[in-house]
Design a protein around this motif. Structure first.
Motif, PDB file in Angstrom:
ATOM      1  N   VAL A  72       0.851  -1.190   0.000  1.00 13.87           N
ATOM      2  CA  VAL A  72       0.000   0.000   0.000  1.00 13.87           C
ATOM      3  C   VAL A  72       0.890   1.244   0.000  1.00 13.87           C
ATOM      4  O   VAL A  72       1.746   1.408   0.867  1.00 13.87           O
ATOM      5  CB  VAL A  72      -0.932   0.013   1.228  1.00 13.87           C
ATOM      6  CG1 VAL A  72      -1.776   1.277   1.234  1.00 13.87           C
ATOM      7  CG2 VAL A  72      -1.827  -1.222   1.223  1.00 13.87           C
ATOM      8  N   ILE A  73       0.688   2.121  -0.988  1.00 17.47           N
ATOM      9  CA  ILE A  73       1.525   3.315  -1.098  1.00 17.47           C
ATOM     10  C   ILE A  73       0.747   4.608  -0.855  1.00 17.47           C
ATOM     11  O   ILE A  73       1.337   5.664  -0.645  1.00 17.47           O
ATOM     12  CB  ILE A  73       2.197   3.376  -2.484  1.00 17.47           C
ATOM     13  CG1 ILE A  73       1.136   3.364  -3.598  1.00 17.47           C
ATOM     14  CG2 ILE A  73       3.180   2.238  -2.663  1.00 17.47           C
ATOM     15  CD1 ILE A  73       1.725   3.523  -4.988  1.00 17.47           C
ATOM     16  N   ALA A  74      -0.596   4.527  -0.870  1.00 21.77           N
ATOM     17  CA  ALA A  74      -1.411   5.722  -0.635  1.00 21.77           C
ATOM     18  C   ALA A  74      -2.842   5.314  -0.327  1.00 21.77           C
ATOM     19  O   ALA A  74      -3.236   4.161  -0.550  1.00 21.77           O
ATOM     20  CB  ALA A  74      -1.377   6.645  -1.854  1.00 21.77           C
ATOM     21  N   ARG A  75      -3.605   6.265   0.201  1.00 25.15           N
ATOM     22  CA  ARG A  75      -5.040   6.046   0.430  1.00 25.15           C
ATOM     23  C   ARG A  75      -5.804   7.038  -0.445  1.00 25.15           C
ATOM     24  O   ARG A  75      -5.443   8.210  -0.520  1.00 25.15           O
ATOM     25  CB  ARG A  75      -5.396   6.208   1.901  1.00 25.15           C
ATOM     26  CG  ARG A  75      -4.607   5.271   2.798  1.00 25.15           C
ATOM     27  CD  ARG A  75      -5.160   5.179   4.207  1.00 25.15           C
ATOM     28  NE  ARG A  75      -4.282   4.405   5.056  1.00 25.15           N
ATOM     29  CZ  ARG A  75      -4.207   3.065   5.062  1.00 25.15           C
ATOM     30  NH1 ARG A  75      -4.996   2.382   4.251  1.00 25.15           N
ATOM     31  NH2 ARG A  75      -3.367   2.442   5.857  1.00 25.15           N
ATOM     32  N   PHE A  76      -6.852   6.539  -1.050  1.00 26.64           N
ATOM     33  CA  PHE A  76      -7.604   7.306  -2.042  1.00 26.64           C
ATOM     34  C   PHE A  76      -9.045   7.467  -1.581  1.00 26.64           C
ATOM     35  O   PHE A  76      -9.641   6.533  -1.033  1.00 26.64           O
ATOM     36  CB  PHE A  76      -7.559   6.557  -3.381  1.00 26.64           C
ATOM     37  CG  PHE A  76      -8.146   7.307  -4.542  1.00 26.64           C
ATOM     38  CD1 PHE A  76      -7.364   8.175  -5.286  1.00 26.64           C
ATOM     39  CD2 PHE A  76      -9.475   7.140  -4.903  1.00 26.64           C
ATOM     40  CE1 PHE A  76      -7.888   8.861  -6.358  1.00 26.64           C
ATOM     41  CE2 PHE A  76     -10.014   7.821  -5.970  1.00 26.64           C
ATOM     42  CZ  PHE A  76      -9.220   8.682  -6.708  1.00 26.64           C
ATOM     43  N   VAL A  77      -9.594   8.662  -1.764  1.00 32.51           N
ATOM     44  CA  VAL A  77     -10.983   8.927  -1.396  1.00 32.51           C
ATOM     45  C   VAL A  77     -11.796   9.072  -2.673  1.00 32.51           C
ATOM     46  O   VAL A  77     -11.481   9.911  -3.525  1.00 32.51           O
ATOM     47  CB  VAL A  77     -11.104  10.194  -0.529  1.00 32.51           C
ATOM     48  CG1 VAL A  77     -12.563  10.447  -0.179  1.00 32.51           C
ATOM     49  CG2 VAL A  77     -10.264  10.065   0.725  1.00 32.51           C
ATOM     50  N   GLU A  78     -12.822   8.262  -2.783  1.00 30.41           N
ATOM     51  CA  GLU A  78     -13.645   8.262  -3.995  1.00 30.41           C
ATOM     52  C   GLU A  78     -14.804   9.243  -3.862  1.00 30.41           C
ATOM     53  O   GLU A  78     -15.387   9.399  -2.795  1.00 30.41           O
ATOM     54  CB  GLU A  78     -14.197   6.854  -4.239  1.00 30.41           C
ATOM     55  CG  GLU A  78     -15.026   6.718  -5.500  1.00 30.41           C
ATOM     56  CD  GLU A  78     -15.567   5.315  -5.696  1.00 30.41           C
ATOM     57  OE1 GLU A  78     -16.313   5.105  -6.672  1.00 30.41           O
ATOM     58  OE2 GLU A  78     -15.252   4.440  -4.860  1.00 30.41           O
ATOM     59  N   GLY A  79     -15.116   9.905  -4.994  1.00 30.52           N
ATOM     60  CA  GLY A  79     -16.317  10.725  -5.061  1.00 30.52           C
ATOM     61  C   GLY A  79     -16.159  12.096  -4.446  1.00 30.52           C
ATOM     62  O   GLY A  79     -15.069  12.621  -4.236  1.00 30.52           O
ATOM     63  N   ALA A  80     -17.324  12.711  -4.090  1.00 31.51           N
ATOM     64  CA  ALA A  80     -17.376  14.100  -3.628  1.00 31.51           C
ATOM     65  C   ALA A  80     -16.650  14.309  -2.313  1.00 31.51           C
ATOM     66  O   ALA A  80     -16.206  15.409  -2.026  1.00 31.51           O
ATOM     67  CB  ALA A  80     -18.824  14.553  -3.503  1.00 31.51           C
ATOM     68  N   VAL A  81     -16.510  13.248  -1.502  1.00 29.60           N
ATOM     69  CA  VAL A  81     -15.854  13.424  -0.201  1.00 29.60           C
ATOM     70  C   VAL A  81     -14.383  13.761  -0.344  1.00 29.60           C
ATOM     71  O   VAL A  81     -13.751  14.181   0.604  1.00 29.60           O
ATOM     72  CB  VAL A  81     -15.998  12.138   0.652  1.00 29.60           C
ATOM     73  CG1 VAL A  81     -17.421  11.915   1.053  1.00 29.60           C
ATOM     74  CG2 VAL A  81     -15.451  10.931  -0.109  1.00 29.60           C
ATOM     75  N   ALA A  82     -13.847  13.606  -1.563  1.00 27.89           N
ATOM     76  CA  ALA A  82     -12.426  13.897  -1.771  1.00 27.89           C
ATOM     77  C   ALA A  82     -12.103  15.331  -1.428  1.00 27.89           C
ATOM     78  O   ALA A  82     -11.058  15.658  -0.900  1.00 27.89           O
ATOM     79  CB  ALA A  82     -12.046  13.602  -3.226  1.00 27.89           C
TER      80      ALA A  82
END
Length: 397
Positions: A72-82
């Motif tokens: 795991v190299i990063a965490r990604f937030v999907e959608g409008a919550v980004a």
């Protein structure tokens, strides 16, 4: 929804990789399948794209850090919550959020722009939906007036100035380090020797000139070059001298019942060697198309690791850069490598008369632990004979 961004799955031959470049910052808007980070391995640069529309919430592995397969190299937030996730991880992103949407840019174009301190927003894109291509950046650089160099936001090199003598220190890329290691290994662990010969290229050049237009029409625009003749000649010579196609594995000699011929391709990051699988079964058109595709994708960093793994023999062409003669270094664990060079007109004695002929020096470097001089010389003479009478390639005589 939070998603883990992982490093690609590396093959068994690649132990780990290095984070080369993060193309997106935490909180910055990202579209699905847009490039977010490059992972550099010993052989190729792998691209990791966004799994969905959103933004990066947190970067766990910074540039220059080593990563393992599927780590795991990063965490990604999907959608409008980004948008809400940005302030918590990267306050700097607030100023970027207010900026207009970034123009779509191809990865190769982005790299060229970054290397030359070009703002892609000022480049006119000729791709679909205005996407900026590598050619657009190149054209922009040609048309732009000469200007003073602009300092990069994040310096990648330490510049030391002593009076008017300037030195720049940059870290060696992972690929370049690996190339250096393999070259030193080949030099120190093999009994490498080089034998030379010369070939009259006139028959091949005449054949090419006579049929190149028909060849191009018959094979949907494929251009007839010189490399396909050398690959076919090498494949036939390897069939006749299987020991040249063999390799040493500890105390064993491994004979390969196929000819997987690697073709060395020069890139900005270093030399890579994509492999023509079962070259003995390929037509001239297939060879030309495959090599051209390898060259284009190598320059854009699009070659896959599997395309550069293996290989039983290698051909390298220093002649495209003007080299008249050289001694190529073995591509381990292979036992031989063929070096092509510049075609140079020279006076030659033919049937007691002096003629001006287009000649090329050929060099065969080989591992003397496995090949005797007799076999190496006969192999190289076979290639010479096949090229000086190309009909032999088709007739296998």
């Amino acid at each position: 929804m939070s998603i883990e961004i992982k490093a690609p799955t590396f093959p068994e031959s690649v132990a780990d990789g290095t984070v080369a470049t993060w193309h997106k910052k935490p909180g910055e808007a990202v579209k699905r399948d847009e490039l977010i980070v490059d992972i550099e391995t010993d052989k190729v640069v792998l691209e990791v794209v966004a799994p969905a529309d959103g933004s990066i919430a947190e970067i766990l592995k910074g540039e220059g850090e080593t990563v393992l397969s599927n780590e795991v190299i990063a965490r990604f937030v999907e959608g409008a919550v980004a948008a809400q996730a940005a302030p918590a991880t990267a306050p700097v992103a607030e100023s970027k959020a207010a900026a207009p949407a970034e123009k779509a840019v191809n990865p190769a174009a982005r790299k060229l722009a970054e290397e030359n301190n070009v703002n892609t927003a000022t480049v006119s894109g000729s791709g679909k939906d205005g996407r900026v291509l590598k050619e657009d950046v190149a054209n922009h650089l040609k048309s732009a007036p000469a200007a003073a160099p602009v300092a990069a936001a994040a310096p990648v090199a330490a510049i030391e100035a002593v009076g008017d003598r300037v030195e720049k220190r940059v870290p060696m890329t992972r690929l370049r380090k690996r190339i250096a290691e393999r070259l030193l290994e080949a030099s120190s662990t093999t009994a490498m020797l080089t034998t030379f010969n010369e070939v009259n290229m006139k028959p091949v050049m005449e054949l090419r000139a006579k049929y190149k237009d028909q060849f191009e029409k018959a094979h949907n625009g494929s251009r007839l070059g010189f490399m396909s003749f050398f690959v076919k000649a090498a494949a036939e010579a390897l069939r006749r001298f299987p020991v040249v196609n063999a390799s040493i594995d500890n105390n064993d000699v491994v004979y390969h019942g196929y000819q997987d011929i690697g073709v060395a391709v020069s890139t900005d990051k270093g030399l890579v060697v994509p492999v023509l699988r079962n070259a003995e079964n390929m037509s001239l058109a297939t060879i030309e198309n495959t090599i051209r595709d390898f060259g284009l994708r190598a320059r854009d960093g699009k070659l896959g690791i599997e395309e550069m793994s293996g290989g039983t023999f290698t051909i390298t062409n220093g002649g495209v850069f003007g080299s008249l003669l050289s001694t190529p270094i073995l591509n381990l664990p292979q036992s031989a490598i063929l070096g092509m060079h510049k075609i140079q007109e020279r006076p030659m004695a033919v049937n007691g008369k002096v003629e001006i002929l287009p000649m090329m020096y050929l060099a065969l470097s080989y591992d003397h632990r496995l090949l005797d001089g007799k076999e190496a010389v006969q192999f190289l003479v076979t290639i010479k004979d096949l090229l000086e009478d190309p009909a032999r390639i088709l007739l296998e005589i």
